[in-house]
Enzyme design. Structure first.
Site, mmCIF file in Angstrom:
data_model
loop_
_atom_site.group_PDB
_atom_site.id
_atom_site.type_symbol
_atom_site.label_atom_id
_atom_site.label_comp_id
_atom_site.label_asym_id
_atom_site.label_seq_id
_atom_site.Cartn_x
_atom_site.Cartn_y
_atom_site.Cartn_z
ATOM 1 N N LYS A 150 34.221 59.944 26.840
ATOM 2 C CA LYS A 150 33.554 58.659 26.614
ATOM 3 C C LYS A 150 34.019 57.609 27.620
ATOM 4 O O LYS A 150 33.225 56.808 28.106
ATOM 5 C CB LYS A 150 33.802 58.167 25.184
ATOM 6 N N LYS A 186 26.814 69.999 25.166
ATOM 7 C CA LYS A 186 26.533 69.857 23.740
ATOM 8 C C LYS A 186 25.339 68.925 23.539
ATOM 9 O O LYS A 186 25.222 67.912 24.233
ATOM 10 C CB LYS A 186 27.793 69.259 23.094
ATOM 11 N N LYS A 225 23.276 62.494 21.363
ATOM 12 C CA LYS A 225 22.420 61.318 21.541
ATOM 13 C C LYS A 225 22.633 60.701 22.911
ATOM 14 O O LYS A 225 21.718 60.230 23.569
ATOM 15 C CB LYS A 225 22.787 60.244 20.514
HETATM 16 P P1 ADP Z 1 26.591 62.560 19.052
HETATM 17 O O1 ADP Z 1 27.429 63.397 19.976
HETATM 18 O O2 ADP Z 1 25.168 62.938 19.112
HETATM 19 O O3 ADP Z 1 26.820 61.077 19.256
HETATM 20 P P2 ADP Z 1 28.144 62.186 16.627
HETATM 21 O O4 ADP Z 1 29.382 61.965 17.398
HETATM 22 O O5 ADP Z 1 27.539 61.016 15.923
HETATM 23 O O6 ADP Z 1 27.062 62.889 17.567
HETATM 24 O O7 ADP Z 1 28.415 63.333 15.562
HETATM 25 C C1 ADP Z 1 28.156 63.310 14.182
HETATM 26 C C2 ADP Z 1 28.478 64.669 13.577
HETATM 27 O O8 ADP Z 1 27.618 65.654 14.132
HETATM 28 C C3 ADP Z 1 29.900 65.157 13.882
HETATM 29 O O9 ADP Z 1 30.388 65.895 12.792
HETATM 30 C C4 ADP Z 1 29.714 66.034 15.072
HETATM 31 O O10 ADP Z 1 30.733 67.008 15.198
HETATM 32 C C5 ADP Z 1 28.379 66.695 14.749
HETATM 33 N N1 ADP Z 1 27.692 67.084 15.977
HETATM 34 C C6 ADP Z 1 27.338 66.257 17.008
HETATM 35 N N2 ADP Z 1 26.716 66.943 17.986
HETATM 36 C C7 ADP Z 1 26.662 68.228 17.563
HETATM 37 C C8 ADP Z 1 26.124 69.429 18.134
HETATM 38 N N3 ADP Z 1 25.520 69.406 19.321
HETATM 39 N N4 ADP Z 1 26.246 70.569 17.454
HETATM 40 C C9 ADP Z 1 26.843 70.598 16.231
HETATM 41 N N5 ADP Z 1 27.378 69.504 15.628
HETATM 42 C C10 ADP Z 1 27.285 68.336 16.275
#
Ligand code: ADP
Ligand code: TRP
Length: 316
Positions: free
Chosen positions: A115, A197, A200
């Protein structure tokens, strides 16, 4: 016998995608419905302000995420559901944890490095301290199981370390050791760049929102890269929604397969969309649930922080 406590949170920072859903939210609902655990789930709004954001949009993002979680099946009769910043005892505990967490441990955190590299002009202390607040989120409720996606394992491991450092320093066994609970789809990859991965923050073409139109879903899946890794990722997504798929996964006929997938994924979220529309018409109901959750969470958190202050020798 006392039930084990499950704790998890999600940041209000944009549209929920199928990675969030398959890696976290769907699991929360299944765990909640199993009846085997005491469950607390929250909206991690304090975490979300460590990234660049528009203050004018945040309240609505928080509300929308609450609606999404409820529409996906979180049930306030079975889980405590609340907003993180409304329980200040948690941030108090984070301060205590700051005093036992070595800076060098936080410097190792891959999410921080990632980040920070994406917001070079805003590498704030909150971003650095993020995992300590996460540990407080979990331990203020004595959480032992933390359903999250794979990217959060390192933070849950740090939570376990913090509990150990605390127990060791204060010669107690007060804090439990938490562990992550992963699903089979703990790491859904990006549609446009399957080496990364799904997230968003990568941009719209990389993720599939759980609330997107039929056309958009089809369009994004059609454009998903069809390299070997891309197909592997699509297959994993297909298998995660297997019950909704009206056709086989045919790697040699990706056009056909992609159409089957788009229809299946869209149909999977039919009842989600219906419930979401109902909840959006009923803001006061959603706010009432969050107010009730705040009360329930606060009761546990206040007790914990008072006990912690006692243990560490502060006036409670
Ligand atoms: P992002 O990376 O999209 O901002 P968040 O950090 O808000 O996602 O993650 C919210 C939840 O979703 C967490 O438990 C995170 O581990 C899970 N998560 C986020 N991206 C993935 C993914 N690509 N595959 C599986 N779980 C995910
Ligand atoms: N860091 C988590 C994420 O990005 C969100 C989160 C905050 C969390 N506090 C938590 C997850 C406590 C589990 C437990 O997704």
């Amino acid at each position: 016998m006392n039930k084990q406590t499950v704790v998890s949170g999600i940041q209000p920072s944009g549209q929920l995608h199928i990675g969030n859903y398959l890696g976290a939210l769907k699991n929360w609902v299944e765990i909640q419905n199993s009846g085997k655990y005491d469950c607390l789930f929250f909206i991690a709004d304090y975490h979300s302000i460590t990234e660049n954001y528009d203050p004018k949009e945040k309240k609505e993002q928080i509300f929308n995420l609450a609606v999404d979680c409820l529409a996906a099946g979180l049930d306030p009769r079975k889980s405590v559901f609340f907003i993180q910043s409304q329980v200040p005892a948690c941030t108090e505990l984070a301060w205590v944890f700051n005093t036992i967490t070595p800076v060098s441990e936080l410097e190792r955190m891959t999410q921080f490095k990632d980040k920070a590299s994406r917001q070079l002009k805003n590498i704030n202390m909150g971003l650095f301290d993020y995992p300590v607040l996460q540990a407080a989120d979990i331990l203020i409720y004595k959480g032992v199981l933390v359903p999250v996606g794979e990217d959060q394992i390192q933070h849950v491991e740090l939570t376990r370390d913090i509990a150990r450092w605390f127990n060791h320093k204060y010669q107690t066994d007060y804090l439990p050791e938490a562990k992550p609970l992963l699903t089979k789809s703990a790491r859904v990859m990006s549609l446009a760049d399957p080496e990364k991965k799904m997230s968003k923050s990568l941009g719209a073409k990389h993720f599939l929102g759980i609330d997107e139109s039929k056309e958009k879903i089809l369009d994004k899946i059609k454009k998903a890269v069809s390299t070997a890794e891309g197909i592997e990722n699509l297959k994993a997504i297909y298998e995660s929604f297997l019950e909704d798929m009206a056709g086989d996964f045919k790697p040699d006929k990706m056009g056909e397969t992609k159409a089957v997938m788009a229809a299946g994924i869209y149909n999977h979220f039919a009842s989600f969309r219906e419930k979401k529309q109902e909840l959006l018409k009923n803001r006061s109901y959603v706010n009432k649930i969050l107010a009730q959750g705040k009360k329930q969470a606060e009761k546990i958190a206040t007790k914990t922080i008072l006990e912690i202050k006692e243990i560490i020798g502060l006036a409670s």
